[in-house]
Scaffold this motif. Structure first.
Motif, PDB file in Angstrom:
ATOM      1  N   GLN A  74     125.865  74.940  20.931  1.00  0.00           N
ATOM      2  CA  GLN A  74     126.461  76.113  20.310  1.00  0.00           C
ATOM      3  C   GLN A  74     126.394  77.349  21.197  1.00  0.00           C
ATOM      4  OE1 GLN A  74     124.120  75.670  16.711  1.00  0.00           O
ATOM      5  NE2 GLN A  74     125.936  75.176  15.519  1.00  0.00           N
ATOM      6  N   LEU A  75     125.539  77.340  22.183  1.00  0.00           N
ATOM      7  CA  LEU A  75     125.511  78.417  23.166  1.00  0.00           C
ATOM      8  C   LEU A  75     126.527  78.152  24.271  1.00  0.00           C
ATOM      9  CD1 LEU A  75     124.246  80.989  24.415  1.00  0.00           C
ATOM     10  CD2 LEU A  75     122.603  79.471  25.560  1.00  0.00           C
ATOM     11  N   ILE A  76     126.538  76.938  24.810  1.00  0.00           N
ATOM     12  CA  ILE A  76     127.406  76.607  25.944  1.00  0.00           C
ATOM     13  C   ILE A  76     128.870  76.602  25.549  1.00  0.00           C
ATOM     14  CG2 ILE A  76     128.045  74.762  27.545  1.00  0.00           C
ATOM     15  CD1 ILE A  76     125.088  73.986  27.626  1.00  0.00           C
ATOM     16  N   GLY A  77     129.218  75.974  24.419  1.00  0.00           N
ATOM     17  CA  GLY A  77     130.610  75.857  24.035  1.00  0.00           C
ATOM     18  C   GLY A  77     131.321  74.774  24.835  1.00  0.00           C
ATOM     19  N   PHE A  78     132.659  74.809  24.825  1.00  0.00           N
ATOM     20  CA  PHE A  78     133.416  73.765  25.503  1.00  0.00           C
ATOM     21  C   PHE A  78     134.771  74.296  25.957  1.00  0.00           C
ATOM     22  CE2 PHE A  78     133.822  73.305  20.889  1.00  0.00           C
ATOM     23  CZ  PHE A  78     135.203  73.397  20.714  1.00  0.00           C
TER      24      PHE A  78
END
Length: 581
Positions: free
Chosen positions: A163-167
């Motif tokens: 949820q921090l990194i994302g995509f």
């Protein structure tokens, strides 16, 4: 005869004039084309003769604070048979026998693709081959076989910190999380290949080509420590299994710098198995510790106490009668367990989480000081400056607002009646651990790219309280934790300052029966290295923060001390029962 001769002469003159006009117009047009429109037609000719293909830059990596990659792009290769490549059956069989084993296909299947192909168009033989396989194919040097590089995002640590990194999307652009927030930093700049093409627009084999290399983006070096992150996510999974809450979250922060060392929530999504067509996944893509609001409840009491002490209106030795209920403006405010504790000083008020005592603190401050020193000075109601997408600022009713009433001062003193993000609460309490300095939280500490290294320095947002107030309150918080009977937040061998919280969840017309159980604390008290918030929403085994969140805090804090190499400051009790070995 004379008339006929004159008529013929005029006809000849007319034809001559017309011919002269024609040739003059033709010359003028030719001159216009060759002189004035020369550049236009030259560009058209070049456009027809030359084709252009983009070179996609390799997207930069996201790494933890120690340089371990959390998200990175690797090059995969597509095998293409160029248009116009002429192959007889024998050559096709040779090609199938050479490429089949490398691309993981039987030669017969490769032949089935080659035989019916349209020779006027390029043929994609196989996509997404590894760098190693692509290199082997390139080394074969087969005429008419071209390798096209394509980037693919991978996650060496699995779905850690999803949820921090994302995509990114199919176009390799960030959609959520850091991938979106720092898309331009990581994406780089496209390069180009200029090549000769035939009249059909296909690349001429062995024709002239010219390459302008792509420029890669900058790696993000985070403040996140993957070891701490792994601990948070493992213990959150255990909490979800044990307490069956609707959600659970944790965040770890360095109070001296504002660097976030770990941040995680459950439920979450799997970075390695994305399904963007599933509407049930959409809500999981946000980072709830940054975007979601809640009433912090009793964990806010240390902030209100800080404001009271710093204003001089409240002293540690002041006492109140912590009776079971107090009436404010005709409304009863109860002790959380509806019991009377008798006379308490301010440390006891924190230890027993006495709502009546905190209402007294609010009364001493008054509305002006409460909102200026407890709300504004500690950063509630405004952005923390972390720079993450979707950060919420909170909703604060203030004097002068049509919805505000004097009861808001009373309930606000024990963390109800307003809302905040978990990140705001963590930042505020971290100021107590940092001699009163409120730091700007951050998750990216460096950006490392072709043009050098850009370092993010810690930023002091505000001196929320004096150093002396911060140290006095830290000692009070430590004493309260040490004195509290059956305190499950204690970490053997370490001195912890902290506060539990059990916040009711607001609903239309009042509050629901479900709670948010939480614990926030930092340590070691003598030199705080980290601050940790544990937040568990609607636990089913117990409603109280001291019973649900406190033991999670203890277990996680013990592991963080070990990861950081912080030695115990006092003897650790021997867990082995006496009389045994």
């Amino acid at each position: 005869m004379v008339g006929d001769s004159s008529a013929v002469r005029w006809r000849v003159i007319a034809v001559a004039v017309l011919m002269a006009g024609f040739w003059l117009a033709l010359a003028a047009q030719t001159g216009n084309v060759q002189i004035y429109q020369h550049d236009i037609y030259r560009e058209k000719a070049e456009d027809e003769h030359w084709g252009k293909r983009k070179i996609v830059p390799r997207r930069a990596a996201i790494k933890d604070t120690n340089g371990y990659p959390l998200a990175m792009t690797v090059n995969v290769f597509n095998v293409i048979i160029d248009a116009g490549t002429q192959l007889d059956r024998g050559q096709m069989e040779d090609l199938a026998n050479q490429l089949g084993p490398l691309i993981g296909e039987q030669p017969a299947k490769v032949m089935a693709l080659l035989e019916p192909r349209d020779k006027t168009k390029p043929l994609l033989l196989k996509d997404a081959l590894s760098y190693e396989i692509g290199t082997k194919i390139a080394d074969l040097g087969i005429r008419g076989v071209r390798l096209e590089r394509e980037p693919k995002r991978t996650y060496p640590e699995g779905s850690l910190a999803a949820q921090l990194i994302g995509f990114v999307g199919e176009d390799d652009k960030g959609l959520v999380g850091l991938e979106s927030d720092f898309n331009e930093v990581m994406a780089g700049k496209f390069g180009t290949i200029l090549y000769e093409q035939d009249t059909a627009g296909d690349e001429i084999p062995l024709g002239v080509s010219e390459e302008q290399p792509a420029e890669e983006g900058s790696d993000l070096i985070l403040t996140i420590d993957r070891r701490i992150q792994r601990v948070l996510e493992r213990e959150l999974e255990a909490a979800m299994a044990k307490s069956k809450p609707t959600s659970a979250s944790m965040i770890v922060l360095d109070p001296k710098t504002g660097a976030i060392l770990g941040i995680a929530s459950r439920p979450t999504y799997d970075l390695t198995k994305l399904d963007l067509n599933d509407p049930n996944q959409m809500a999981l893509y946000r980072n709830p510790l940054v975007t979601d609001l809640y009433e912090p409840g009793s964990t806010f009491k240390v902030v209100a106490m800080a404001a009271g002490l710093d204003s001089g209106k409240v002293r540690p030795q002041d006492t109140i009668n912590c009776k079971g209920v107090v009436y404010k403006y005709g409304v009863p405010i109860y002790m959380w367990d509806r019991t009377s504790r008798g006379i308490e000083d301010m440390t006891d008020v924190l230890m027993n989480s006495c709502n009546i005592g905190m209402v007294w603190v609010g009364d001493q401050l008054g509305s002006d000081l409460f909102y200026s020193k407890a709300i504004d000075a500690f950063g509630f109601g405004k952005s923390t400056g972390i720079g993450l997408e979707g950060e919420a600022t909170g909703q604060i009713r203030r004097p002068g607002n049509s919805t505000w009433g004097p009861l808001d001062l009373s309930t606000g003193s024990f963390g109800q009646g307003f809302n905040a993000t978990p990140l705001q609460l963590v930042s505020a309490v971290a100021a107590i651990a940092n001699d009163g300095k409120l730091m700007r939280p951050y998750v990216v500490r460096q950006m490392v790219g072709p043009k050098g290294v850009q370092t993010v320095e810690p930023v002091v947002r505000n001196q929320a309280i004096t150093t002396q107030t911060a140290r006095t309150l830290t000692q009070m918080m430590y004493n309260a934790q040490e004195k509290a009977p059956g305190n499950q937040a204690l970490v053997p061998g370490y001195k912890i300052a902290g506060k539990s919280g059990t916040a009711e969840k607001p609903v239309a017309g009042g509050y629901s029966s479900s709670t948010i159980a939480s614990y926030i604390g930092f340590g070691p008290v003598e030199n705080p290295r980290f601050l940790l918030l544990v937040k568990v929403e609607d636990p089913k085994d117990s409603e109280w923060g001291g019973q649900v969140a406190a033991p999670i805090f203890s277990k996680v804090a013990r592991q963080i001390f070990n990861i950081m190499g912080v030695p115990p400051s006092r003897p650790v009790p021997d867990p082995t029962p006496r009389g045994t070995r």
